[in-house]
Design a protein around this motif. Structure first.
Motif, PDB file in Angstrom:
ATOM      1  N   GLN A 160       0.819  -1.206   0.000  1.00 41.11           N
ATOM      2  CA  GLN A 160       0.000   0.000   0.000  1.00 41.11           C
ATOM      3  C   GLN A 160       0.863   1.271   0.000  1.00 41.11           C
ATOM      4  OE1 GLN A 160      -3.951  -0.006   2.180  1.00 41.11           O
ATOM      5  NE2 GLN A 160      -2.918  -1.671   3.247  1.00 41.11           N
ATOM      6  N   PHE A 161       2.005   1.218   0.662  1.00 42.14           N
ATOM      7  CA  PHE A 161       2.883   2.387   0.696  1.00 42.14           C
ATOM      8  C   PHE A 161       3.234   2.826  -0.726  1.00 42.14           C
ATOM      9  CE2 PHE A 161       7.140   4.280   0.664  1.00 42.14           C
ATOM     10  CZ  PHE A 161       6.955   5.339   1.560  1.00 42.14           C
ATOM     11  N   PHE A 162       3.711   1.877  -1.543  1.00 43.81           N
ATOM     12  CA  PHE A 162       4.110   2.211  -2.911  1.00 43.81           C
ATOM     13  C   PHE A 162       2.903   2.352  -3.828  1.00 43.81           C
ATOM     14  CE2 PHE A 162       8.092   0.332  -1.324  1.00 43.81           C
ATOM     15  CZ  PHE A 162       8.974   1.328  -1.711  1.00 43.81           C
ATOM     16  N   PHE A 163       1.913   1.493  -3.630  1.00 43.69           N
ATOM     17  CA  PHE A 163       0.771   1.508  -4.540  1.00 43.69           C
ATOM     18  C   PHE A 163      -0.063   2.784  -4.377  1.00 43.69           C
ATOM     19  CE2 PHE A 163      -3.322   0.325  -6.299  1.00 43.69           C
ATOM     20  CZ  PHE A 163      -2.945  -0.369  -7.443  1.00 43.69           C
ATOM     21  N   LEU A 164      -0.368   3.153  -3.142  1.00 41.68           N
ATOM     22  CA  LEU A 164      -1.162   4.365  -2.919  1.00 41.68           C
ATOM     23  C   LEU A 164      -0.378   5.626  -3.271  1.00 41.68           C
ATOM     24  CD1 LEU A 164      -3.044   3.547   0.422  1.00 41.68           C
ATOM     25  CD2 LEU A 164      -3.860   3.326  -1.928  1.00 41.68           C
ATOM     26  N   LEU A 165       0.948   5.582  -3.070  1.00 39.83           N
ATOM     27  CA  LEU A 165       1.792   6.716  -3.471  1.00 39.83           C
ATOM     28  C   LEU A 165       1.763   6.875  -4.990  1.00 39.83           C
ATOM     29  CD1 LEU A 165       3.670   8.877  -2.267  1.00 39.83           C
ATOM     30  CD2 LEU A 165       5.578   7.284  -2.587  1.00 39.83           C
TER      31      LEU A 165
ATOM     32  N   MET B 153      -0.189  -6.504 -14.849  1.00 38.38           N
ATOM     33  CA  MET B 153       1.119  -7.158 -14.953  1.00 38.38           C
ATOM     34  C   MET B 153       1.315  -8.221 -13.877  1.00 38.38           C
ATOM     35  SD  MET B 153       3.782  -4.060 -15.769  1.00 38.38           S
ATOM     36  CE  MET B 153       5.169  -5.193 -15.545  1.00 38.38           C
ATOM     37  N   LEU B 154       0.366  -8.315 -12.961  1.00 34.98           N
ATOM     38  CA  LEU B 154       0.503  -9.232 -11.830  1.00 34.98           C
ATOM     39  C   LEU B 154       0.794 -10.674 -12.252  1.00 34.98           C
ATOM     40  CD1 LEU B 154       0.337  -9.160  -8.694  1.00 34.98           C
ATOM     41  CD2 LEU B 154      -2.069  -9.782  -8.917  1.00 34.98           C
ATOM     42  N   PRO B 155       0.067 -11.240 -13.253  1.00 33.19           N
ATOM     43  CA  PRO B 155       0.388 -12.621 -13.655  1.00 33.19           C
ATOM     44  C   PRO B 155       1.815 -12.764 -14.166  1.00 33.19           C
ATOM     45  CG  PRO B 155      -1.702 -11.918 -14.581  1.00 33.19           C
ATOM     46  CD  PRO B 155      -1.068 -10.700 -14.001  1.00 33.19           C
ATOM     47  N   ALA B 156       2.252 -11.765 -14.962  1.00 36.54           N
ATOM     48  CA  ALA B 156       3.606 -11.824 -15.519  1.00 36.54           C
ATOM     49  C   ALA B 156       4.659 -11.749 -14.419  1.00 36.54           C
ATOM     50  CB  ALA B 156       3.800 -10.677 -16.519  1.00 36.54           C
ATOM     51  N   ILE B 157       4.465 -10.822 -13.478  1.00 32.90           N
ATOM     52  CA  ILE B 157       5.417 -10.667 -12.374  1.00 32.90           C
ATOM     53  C   ILE B 157       5.403 -11.903 -11.477  1.00 32.90           C
ATOM     54  CG2 ILE B 157       5.988  -9.316 -10.316  1.00 32.90           C
ATOM     55  CD1 ILE B 157       4.858  -6.857 -11.749  1.00 32.90           C
ATOM     56  N   THR B 158       4.196 -12.403 -11.192  1.00 36.29           N
ATOM     57  CA  THR B 158       4.074 -13.592 -10.339  1.00 36.29           C
ATOM     58  C   THR B 158       4.741 -14.791 -11.002  1.00 36.29           C
ATOM     59  OG1 THR B 158       1.956 -12.742  -9.512  1.00 36.29           O
ATOM     60  CG2 THR B 158       2.452 -15.047  -9.055  1.00 36.29           C
ATOM     61  N   PHE B 159       4.535 -14.943 -12.320  1.00 34.04           N
ATOM     62  CA  PHE B 159       5.151 -16.039 -13.067  1.00 34.04           C
ATOM     63  C   PHE B 159       6.671 -15.937 -13.033  1.00 34.04           C
ATOM     64  CE2 PHE B 159       6.570 -17.572 -17.374  1.00 34.04           C
ATOM     65  CZ  PHE B 159       6.464 -18.924 -17.084  1.00 34.04           C
ATOM     66  N   ALA B 160       7.191 -14.705 -13.254  1.00 32.88           N
ATOM     67  CA  ALA B 160       8.644 -14.499 -13.231  1.00 32.88           C
ATOM     68  C   ALA B 160       9.224 -14.808 -11.849  1.00 32.88           C
ATOM     69  CB  ALA B 160       8.969 -13.063 -13.628  1.00 32.88           C
TER      70      ALA B 160
ATOM     71  N   GLY C 179       5.045   7.901 -10.626  1.00 29.86           N
ATOM     72  CA  GLY C 179       3.871   7.185 -10.126  1.00 29.86           C
ATOM     73  C   GLY C 179       3.789   5.780 -10.683  1.00 29.86           C
ATOM     74  N   CYS C 180       4.068   5.610 -11.974  1.00 30.27           N
ATOM     75  CA  CYS C 180       4.038   4.285 -12.593  1.00 30.27           C
ATOM     76  C   CYS C 180       5.121   3.376 -11.995  1.00 30.27           C
ATOM     77  CB  CYS C 180       4.223   4.400 -14.101  1.00 30.27           C
ATOM     78  SG  CYS C 180       2.805   5.110 -14.953  1.00 30.27           S
ATOM     79  N   LEU C 181       6.285   3.961 -11.681  1.00 32.71           N
ATOM     80  CA  LEU C 181       7.348   3.190 -11.037  1.00 32.71           C
ATOM     81  C   LEU C 181       6.898   2.690  -9.666  1.00 32.71           C
ATOM     82  CD1 LEU C 181      10.283   2.178 -10.810  1.00 32.71           C
ATOM     83  CD2 LEU C 181      10.902   4.449  -9.931  1.00 32.71           C
ATOM     84  N   PHE C 182       6.289   3.583  -8.868  1.00 32.09           N
ATOM     85  CA  PHE C 182       5.800   3.191  -7.550  1.00 32.09           C
ATOM     86  C   PHE C 182       4.718   2.109  -7.656  1.00 32.09           C
ATOM     87  CE2 PHE C 182       7.008   7.622  -5.836  1.00 32.09           C
ATOM     88  CZ  PHE C 182       8.225   7.137  -5.380  1.00 32.09           C
ATOM     89  N   LEU C 183       3.837   2.238  -8.645  1.00 30.05           N
ATOM     90  CA  LEU C 183       2.775   1.250  -8.839  1.00 30.05           C
ATOM     91  C   LEU C 183       3.356  -0.113  -9.194  1.00 30.05           C
ATOM     92  CD1 LEU C 183       0.204   3.400 -10.845  1.00 30.05           C
ATOM     93  CD2 LEU C 183      -0.132   2.485  -8.552  1.00 30.05           C
ATOM     94  N   THR C 184       4.402  -0.119 -10.021  1.00 24.01           N
ATOM     95  CA  THR C 184       5.050  -1.379 -10.398  1.00 24.01           C
ATOM     96  C   THR C 184       5.696  -2.045  -9.183  1.00 24.01           C
ATOM     97  OG1 THR C 184       5.492  -0.487 -12.610  1.00 24.01           O
ATOM     98  CG2 THR C 184       6.733  -2.436 -11.947  1.00 24.01           C
ATOM     99  N   ILE C 185       6.335  -1.244  -8.332  1.00 19.59           N
ATOM    100  CA  ILE C 185       6.941  -1.784  -7.102  1.00 19.59           C
ATOM    101  C   ILE C 185       5.850  -2.356  -6.191  1.00 19.59           C
ATOM    102  CG2 ILE C 185       8.229  -1.203  -4.998  1.00 19.59           C
ATOM    103  CD1 ILE C 185       9.685   0.951  -6.643  1.00 19.59           C
TER     104      ILE C 185
END
Length: 362
Positions: free
Chosen positions: A94-99, A115-122, A190-196
């Motif tokens: 939430q810290f990174f996502f809400l930021l 991107m969650l499936p791709a990241i989870t798969f990796a 913001g997109c970087l924080f969302l990816t983290i």
């Protein structure tokens, strides 16, 4: 098989899917509402702390009455595991996502969740919960291609905002020039924080798959996670400011959003998602993340009248296309596994028959 048995089988098959879909719809609506609250200048980790406190209060009586006879003994190791669960799936996420959400929009945030499936798969490959040898098969190649398309869509969405394609007078009046210009400048950040934040959510899903085996009590587990996450979010709130007045909220809309986020977005959604992961696995559960995007986009644009940009739409479409290529590969993998299992069973049956024939008297 009886009709009742068939109906029960269908319910057992589809109930985890419905639970995961429901959780993603709830998270999409929560992201849209929280974005509106963040635009008012509320400390994003204060929202995170309050929603986890509300989640704990909602789940505590359910955990006590429904799981008191089946709950395993709570050891120090299990407490530590729930501390890590809260850190990965609630506070740091939430810290990174809400930021990131405060710098972009609910549609963009949910598109990056695609991107969650791709990241989870990796990550599953890194932690060896997915077999690397399977990458050489048709199913493995499709999963890799789908993952790359997902990432391409997310990158396109990040670096290309594009023209506004919807009229949203009420939203523009609310934010006006300065606020909107500041958010545009921080779009990439913001997109970087969302990816983290999405990466932490992926780690939580993989970790939760293991924790479900050790502690198979969804209400108690989510309640413990929420308690730890509330304290963690309170500490992380010091990053933005140490003013006690940040914790006093007078706006009725923000109070309503926090309550909704705590009950629906944190308590019920996490319970549903935890149960779904237990039934179908972390990687498969993550493939329903585009439902969050659809729900957030509809809620954001139609109800909250937030402006929609061409880059968000195109990037989202590419990410969802990649997701379904990934699902195609997952389906082929499952079919191949079923066929192989059937062949092994037939070979075993043939060997047993030949062995019995050789032992029978002439």
């Amino acid at each position: 098989m009886s009709v009742v048995g068939e109906e029960r089988s269908v319910v057992e098959k589809w109930s985890p899917v419905m639970a995961i879909v429901g959780a993603n719809v709830a998270m999409g609506s929560v992201n849209a509402l929280v974005k509106k609250a963040l635009d008012g200048g509320v400390n994003h980790m204060v929202i995170g702390a309050y929603r986890n406190v509300i989640s704990a209060f909602v789940l505590a009586p359910l955990a006590y009455f429904l799981e008191r006879k089946t709950r395993p003994e709570l050891t120090f190791r299990l407490m530590f595991d729930h501390f890590i669960s809260g850190l990965l799936g609630a506070s740091l996420m939430q810290f990174f996502f809400l930021l990131g959400l405060s710098y972009t929009s609910a549609t963009v945030s949910c598109a990056l969740i695609s991107m969650l499936p791709a990241i989870t798969f990796a990550l599953a490959l890194i932690f060896r919960t997915e077999n690397v040898k399977n990458l050489k098969t048709k199913a493995g190649v499709l999963k890799v291609i789908g993952t790359l398309i997902c990432i391409s869509g997310a990158l396109f969405l990040t670096f290309y905002k594009g023209p506004q394609i919807t009229n949203s007078h009420s939203h523009q009046k609310a934010l006006h020039h300065n606020n909107d210009q500041d958010k545009t400048k921080n779009w990439l950040l913001g997109c970087l924080f969302l990816t983290i934040g999405t990466t932490f959510l992926s780690l939580w899903m993989l970790f939760q798959g293991t924790l479900n085996i050790k502690y198979p009590c969804k209400y108690s587990s989510t309640c413990l996670m929420s308690i730890f996450a509330a304290f963690q979010c309170a500490l992380l709130s010091l990053y933005k400011g140490r003013d006690v007045h940040d914790w006093v909220i007078h706006d009725r809309f923000v109070i309503l959003v926090i309550t909704y986020a705590g009950v629906v977005g944190q308590a019920m959604s996490t319970v549903a998602l935890t149960w779904g992961i237990k039934k179908v696995g972390a990687v498969f559960a993550s493939t329903f993340s585009p439902v969050t995007l659809i729900a957030a986009t509809l809620f954001d644009s139609i109800i909250l009248h937030t402006p929609l940009y061409l880059g968000s739409v195109l990037g989202s479409v590419v990410a969802v296309m990649g997701l379904y290529v990934f699902l195609w590969g997952k389906k082929n993998e499952k079919e191949a596994s079923t066929t192989l299992s059937a062949q092994v069973d037939n070979e075993d049956q043939t060997i047993n028959n030949n062995h019995n024939d050789s032992r029978s008297p002439v």
